[in-house]
Design a protein around this motif. Sequence first.
Motif, PDB file in Angstrom:
ATOM      1  N   MET A  46       0.797  -1.112   0.025  1.00  8.60           N
ATOM      2  CA  MET A  46       0.086   0.015  -0.168  1.00  8.60           C
ATOM      3  C   MET A  46       1.063   1.706  -0.345  1.00  8.60           C
ATOM      4  N   PRO A  47       0.698   2.222  -0.423  1.00 10.39           N
ATOM      5  CA  PRO A  47       0.723   3.546  -0.529  1.00 10.39           C
ATOM      6  C   PRO A  47       1.687   4.092   0.975  1.00 10.39           C
ATOM      7  N   PRO A  48       2.077   5.118   1.163  1.00 19.05           N
ATOM      8  CA  PRO A  48       2.797   5.566   3.093  1.00 19.05           C
ATOM      9  C   PRO A  48       1.287   6.724   2.895  1.00 19.05           C
ATOM     10  N   GLY A  49       2.252   7.068   4.043  1.00 18.78           N
ATOM     11  CA  GLY A  49       0.584   8.044   4.694  1.00 18.78           C
ATOM     12  C   GLY A  49      -0.291   7.240   4.866  1.00 18.78           C
ATOM     13  N   LYS A  50      -1.746   8.549   5.040  1.00 19.49           N
ATOM     14  CA  LYS A  50      -2.926   8.149   5.664  1.00 19.49           C
ATOM     15  C   LYS A  50      -3.508   7.184   4.770  1.00 19.49           C
ATOM     16  N   LEU A  51      -2.794   7.177   3.169  1.00 25.53           N
ATOM     17  CA  LEU A  51      -4.556   6.506   2.198  1.00 25.53           C
ATOM     18  C   LEU A  51      -4.065   4.917   2.391  1.00 25.53           C
ATOM     19  N   SER A  56      -4.977  -0.224   3.562  1.00 24.60           N
ATOM     20  CA  SER A  56      -4.676  -1.784   4.649  1.00 24.60           C
ATOM     21  C   SER A  56      -5.972  -1.597   5.422  1.00 24.60           C
ATOM     22  N   THR A  57      -6.412  -1.040   6.214  1.00 20.57           N
ATOM     23  CA  THR A  57      -7.546  -1.036   6.887  1.00 20.57           C
ATOM     24  C   THR A  57      -8.429  -1.356   6.371  1.00 20.57           C
TER      25      THR A  57
END
Length: 84
Positions: A46-51, A56-57
């Motif tokens: 998954m990309p870094p950060g909040k996104l 992931s969630t």
Amino acid sequence: MEPVQPDYSVLIDILRTKMPFGKHKGILIADLPVSYLEWMHRNGGMPPGKLGMMLSTIHEIKINGMMSILYELRKRLEAAERRY
């Protein structure tokens, strides 16, 4: 051991945020197909950060059969938005 309580602010973001890029650009993160999330997970993660955290969630929620958490929250959010 106490039951784990979900962080509703993260779940609300998942229900309101649209995918900003890729094949499913513009689709709400909560509505992304599990096959796409699995593909992302397999191909570099998954990309870094909040996104990335939101992706992931929702991936974990979907692969573990916990979508009922989001269905109830979505109904409540929609009802609250109709009132205003």
